[in-house]
Structures are given as C-alpha cells and as structure tokens.
Motif scaffolding. Structure first.
Motif, mmCIF file in Angstrom:
data_model
loop_
_atom_site.group_PDB
_atom_site.id
_atom_site.type_symbol
_atom_site.label_atom_id
_atom_site.label_comp_id
_atom_site.label_asym_id
_atom_site.label_seq_id
_atom_site.Cartn_x
_atom_site.Cartn_y
_atom_site.Cartn_z
ATOM 1 N N THR A 103 28.142 -36.336 33.462
ATOM 2 C CA THR A 103 26.907 -37.055 33.758
ATOM 3 C C THR A 103 26.652 -38.171 32.741
ATOM 4 O O THR A 103 27.192 -38.164 31.626
ATOM 5 N N ASP A 104 25.802 -39.105 33.126
ATOM 6 C CA ASP A 104 25.400 -40.167 32.208
ATOM 7 C C ASP A 104 24.711 -39.585 30.974
ATOM 8 O O ASP A 104 24.843 -40.116 29.868
ATOM 9 N N LYS A 105 23.973 -38.498 31.166
ATOM 10 C CA LYS A 105 23.266 -37.877 30.041
ATOM 11 C C LYS A 105 24.253 -37.332 29.018
ATOM 12 O O LYS A 105 24.031 -37.430 27.804
ATOM 13 N N GLU A 106 25.358 -36.768 29.492
ATOM 14 C CA GLU A 106 26.387 -36.266 28.576
ATOM 15 C C GLU A 106 27.032 -37.409 27.797
ATOM 16 O O GLU A 106 27.301 -37.287 26.598
ATOM 17 N N ILE A 107 27.288 -38.514 28.482
ATOM 18 C CA ILE A 107 27.881 -39.680 27.810
ATOM 19 C C ILE A 107 26.914 -40.235 26.780
ATOM 20 O O ILE A 107 27.306 -40.587 25.659
ATOM 21 N N ASP A 108 25.616 -40.293 27.134
ATOM 22 C CA ASP A 108 24.608 -40.777 26.186
ATOM 23 C C ASP A 108 24.590 -39.931 24.921
ATOM 24 O O ASP A 108 24.461 -40.463 23.810
ATOM 25 N N LEU A 109 24.694 -38.620 25.079
ATOM 26 C CA LEU A 109 24.703 -37.731 23.919
ATOM 27 C C LEU A 109 25.905 -38.002 23.033
ATOM 28 O O LEU A 109 25.778 -38.113 21.806
ATOM 29 N N GLU A 110 27.087 -38.114 23.629
ATOM 30 C CA GLU A 110 28.297 -38.363 22.837
ATOM 31 C C GLU A 110 28.187 -39.689 22.087
ATOM 32 O O GLU A 110 28.552 -39.776 20.914
ATOM 33 N N LEU A 111 27.694 -40.732 22.744
ATOM 34 C CA LEU A 111 27.576 -42.028 22.093
ATOM 35 C C LEU A 111 26.546 -41.988 20.972
ATOM 36 O O LEU A 111 26.704 -42.650 19.935
ATOM 37 N N SER A 112 25.472 -41.200 21.161
ATOM 38 C CA SER A 112 24.473 -41.058 20.092
ATOM 39 C C SER A 112 25.091 -40.384 18.875
ATOM 40 O O SER A 112 24.839 -40.786 17.729
ATOM 41 N N LEU A 113 25.917 -39.378 19.084
ATOM 42 C CA LEU A 113 26.574 -38.693 17.971
ATOM 43 C C LEU A 113 27.582 -39.608 17.290
ATOM 44 O O LEU A 113 27.772 -39.550 16.071
ATOM 45 N N ILE A 114 28.234 -40.455 18.062
ATOM 46 C CA ILE A 114 29.173 -41.422 17.476
ATOM 47 C C ILE A 114 28.431 -42.355 16.531
ATOM 48 O O ILE A 114 28.897 -42.646 15.433
ATOM 49 N N ARG A 115 27.251 -42.818 16.948
ATOM 50 C CA ARG A 115 26.500 -43.738 16.100
ATOM 51 C C ARG A 115 26.113 -43.088 14.784
ATOM 52 O O ARG A 115 26.158 -43.712 13.729
ATOM 53 N N THR A 116 25.717 -41.815 14.822
ATOM 54 C CA THR A 116 25.309 -41.156 13.588
ATOM 55 C C THR A 116 26.497 -40.896 12.680
ATOM 56 O O THR A 116 26.348 -40.792 11.469
ATOM 57 N N ALA A 117 27.705 -40.814 13.247
ATOM 58 C CA ALA A 117 28.898 -40.556 12.437
ATOM 59 C C ALA A 117 29.545 -41.828 11.945
ATOM 60 O O ALA A 117 30.381 -41.792 11.045
ATOM 61 N N GLN A 118 29.148 -42.965 12.496
ATOM 62 C CA GLN A 118 29.872 -44.205 12.213
ATOM 63 C C GLN A 118 29.837 -44.588 10.755
ATOM 64 O O GLN A 118 30.775 -45.178 10.229
ATOM 65 N N ASP A 119 28.762 -44.259 10.040
ATOM 66 C CA ASP A 119 28.659 -44.667 8.651
ATOM 67 C C ASP A 119 29.742 -44.062 7.787
ATOM 68 O O ASP A 119 30.076 -44.601 6.735
ATOM 69 N N SER A 120 30.337 -42.949 8.197
ATOM 70 C CA SER A 120 31.366 -42.299 7.386
ATOM 71 C C SER A 120 32.777 -42.693 7.781
ATOM 72 O O SER A 120 33.744 -42.207 7.222
ATOM 73 N N THR A 121 32.919 -43.587 8.772
ATOM 74 C CA THR A 121 34.261 -43.953 9.225
ATOM 75 C C THR A 121 34.797 -45.197 8.562
ATOM 76 O O THR A 121 35.992 -45.423 8.530
ATOM 77 N N GLY A 122 33.903 -46.025 8.063
ATOM 78 C CA GLY A 122 34.331 -47.328 7.571
ATOM 79 C C GLY A 122 34.581 -48.295 8.709
ATOM 80 O O GLY A 122 34.988 -49.424 8.508
ATOM 81 N N SER A 123 34.351 -47.868 9.953
ATOM 82 C CA SER A 123 34.542 -48.730 11.111
ATOM 83 C C SER A 123 33.259 -49.483 11.377
ATOM 84 O O SER A 123 32.202 -48.895 11.528
ATOM 85 N N GLN A 124 33.350 -50.781 11.467
ATOM 86 C CA GLN A 124 32.177 -51.596 11.676
ATOM 87 C C GLN A 124 32.433 -52.552 12.834
ATOM 88 O O GLN A 124 33.513 -52.661 13.357
ATOM 89 N N GLY A 125 31.388 -53.261 13.191
ATOM 90 C CA GLY A 125 31.540 -54.244 14.254
ATOM 91 C C GLY A 125 31.748 -53.612 15.614
ATOM 92 O O GLY A 125 32.290 -54.225 16.506
ATOM 93 N N LEU A 126 31.307 -52.378 15.776
ATOM 94 C CA LEU A 126 31.563 -51.681 17.021
ATOM 95 C C LEU A 126 30.301 -51.600 17.860
ATOM 96 O O LEU A 126 29.317 -51.023 17.459
ATOM 97 N N SER A 127 30.330 -52.197 19.046
ATOM 98 C CA SER A 127 29.234 -52.055 19.986
ATOM 99 C C SER A 127 29.582 -50.954 20.968
ATOM 100 O O SER A 127 30.678 -50.910 21.512
ATOM 101 N N LEU A 128 28.630 -50.043 21.191
ATOM 102 C CA LEU A 128 28.909 -48.895 22.053
ATOM 103 C C LEU A 128 28.184 -49.015 23.393
ATOM 104 O O LEU A 128 28.040 -48.036 24.099
ATOM 105 N N ASN A 129 27.739 -50.197 23.731
ATOM 106 C CA ASN A 129 26.937 -50.356 24.937
ATOM 107 C C ASN A 129 27.738 -50.809 26.151
ATOM 108 O O ASN A 129 27.200 -50.876 27.244
#
Length: 311
Positions: A103-129
C-alpha cells in the motif's frame, strides 16, 4: 518455513534496533546510486529526433559524437540500470504470483524511516519524493514480504519491540536543505546579494562554500531535523523559518563561521501508532530469521528471466 524469535529485549533487542535502523540506510545508498544513474542517462536522451553523429563536444579539431557519448554511458552504467529495471519487473511478477499487496501507506512509512536514517549514511542530495524512489521501495517491500510470508513472529514479540523502541516511529519534521558556509559575515552577505541578483545557489555553493563536503554537492546537506547531532542547530532553526525555494540571511554558525541556508522541501513529522507499524516490525523481525540475504536475482529462474548481459 516456520521460525520464532525470542529474547527481543535486552542485548538482542538492542541488536534488533540496530538492524532495523541500518536497513533504511542501505536502501538510501541504493536509491541514491540508481537515481544518479537514471537521471544522467535520461539527460543524455535527446528531446527530439537527432542523429547519432550529432557533435556534443570538441577538443581542438577532434569531435565527440552523441553516439560515442551514449556508448560510453552504456558501458559504465548500462548494466546496473538494466538490472534495476529487470528486478523491478521480477518483483511485480512475484507480487502477482504470491498475492502480495503493497500500500501507499507502507511506502510512506519506509520513506519516513529512510529520512530519519539518512543523517548517518553520509548520503546527501537525495530527494525521496519521485515516483522512481517509490517504485524502488515498493519492489523492496515485495521482496521482503515474499521472503517472510512463512516466518512466524508472535504478537508479543512485536509489541515488546515497539514498546522498547517507540522513538523510532516518532518521526520529526525534516527539512531538505542546502548550505553555503563562509568565513565572515560580509562574505555571507555578499553571497546573499549574488543570489538576489539571480545567481544559482548550487553554482555559488560549489564556487564559494568553504565546507568541501557540501560544496561538492552544490551545498546539499540532505534532510535535517531538530536535535540532529551532526548538524549545527542554527542551520535547522534557519531552515524551519523559511518557505520552500527561499534562502536565509547570513546565519552565525557555532564554529565562528557564517552560512546561507536554502530550503528545498519540508516533510512534516509523523507519529506512527502500534497498528501503523505492526506489520513493518513483524516483517523486520522475520527477516532476521533468514539464514542469508536474498536479492531479486534469486527469482529470475522461477520467472524465466533473461537479459542482454547473459548469465
């Protein structure tokens, strides 16, 4: 295949939390790589009918044709890009066979978790939309659901993990931002003046910013949020006061330098309930029970998959 998971609390619980936090990081890296490749290749494709002999660059009297360019790009990125396309199609086929729904709701959850984890990856410039990133996440969810459909995780284990790690699912508001770092306030004000006169923030960051890591990305510092340890709090505060596509006045940074902040996007915070994340936690705990990681390529034979690169 049936399996149970015990000792979610204590040391095992902390290990589980680490694994749950690490998985979005790996997805981020994959999304970033795929996004860069597909964007660059799409950029190469002409908007209208042009010949392969169209000259795209010259060095002295030596010409580089569009055909030369495309061949070089195919050799460098073609295999990885085609692999992603094939795997997405394989996972869609698997979803139909095993009656998997995402579902779209499941995808939204995964993308939200990705955003909160992004600060520890060193990966920048990433748009998730973009649709591309949502499709990539959907394919990953299909794979995870197929792999874990027969793994048994007790409701008590799921509730225990949620109770001990509830903060993972309280997602703060995040700001996708860019930053130009300068030595003095006069330098920062000069940068603001150039922006007001039509200069590109991306270009100005590459030329003027003294922070090498973000300058190389056109100033992009990814998604930031309040309380994030590796981001100056004044940058987050400045971003929170901006409208999308707006830059700030000079901002005093903690180390004595000054910055100009540009806001690319805002993602409002969300607090997910147990019911919202129950299936997500169950799936993640089930994945830990698998003896090894599995990629979509494992399903190629099942769905009679062949491709340009052979075996």
């Amino acid at each position: 295949m049936k399996s149970t998971h015990n000792n979610v609390g204590g040391r095992d619980g902390r290990l589980t939390q680490k694994k749950l936090k690490t998985k979005p990081v790996l997805i981020v890296l994959g999304l970033l790589l795929l996004g860069n490749m597909l964007w660059f290749i799409a950029w190469l494709v002409p908007n209208g009918p042009t010949g392969g002999n169209e000259v795209v660059a010259t060095v002295g009297k030596e010409e580089i044709s569009r055909e030369d360019w495309m061949v070089a790009m195919e050799e460098q990125y073609g295999k990885e890009t085609l692999l992603e396309l094939v795997n997405a199609r394989v996972m869609n086929t698997a979803a139909k066979k095993y009656e998997i729904k995402v579902t779209d709701k499941e995808i939204d959850l995964e993308l939200s978790l990705i955003r909160t984890a992004q600060d520890s990856t060193g990966s920048q410039g990433l748009s998730l939309n973009s649709d591309m990133h949502r499709q990539k996440t959907r394919a990953q969810l299909i794979l995870d659901k197929v792999l874990t459909k027969d793994v048994v995780i007790e409701d008590e284990q799921i509730q225990t993990f949620f109770d001990e790690n509830q903060s993972l699912y309280n997602i703060p508001t995040t700001y996708q931002a860019s930053l130009i770092v300068l030595q003095t306030i006069s330098d920062a004000q000069e940068a603001v003046n150039e922006l007001e006169n039509g200069s590109s923030f991306d270009v100005l960051a590459r030329e003027r910013s003294v922070d090498a890591s973000s300058a190389s990305l056109g100033g992009d510092i990814g998604y930031i949020s309040e309380g994030q340890e590796n981001v100056d709090s004044s940058v987050v505060e400045a971003a929170s006061k901006l409208e999308v596509d707006q830059w700030s006045s000079p901002v005093a940074l903690s180390e004595g330098r000054y910055g100009v902040v540009y806001l690319q996007d805002i993602v409002e915070g969300q607090e997910f309930s147990f019911e919202d994340v129950k299936d997500h936690i169950k799936r993640e705990l089930a994945l830990e029970q698998l003896p090894q990681s599995v990629s979509p390529e494992a399903f190629w034979k099942e769905f009679d998959t062949e491709w340009f690169y052979g075996e």
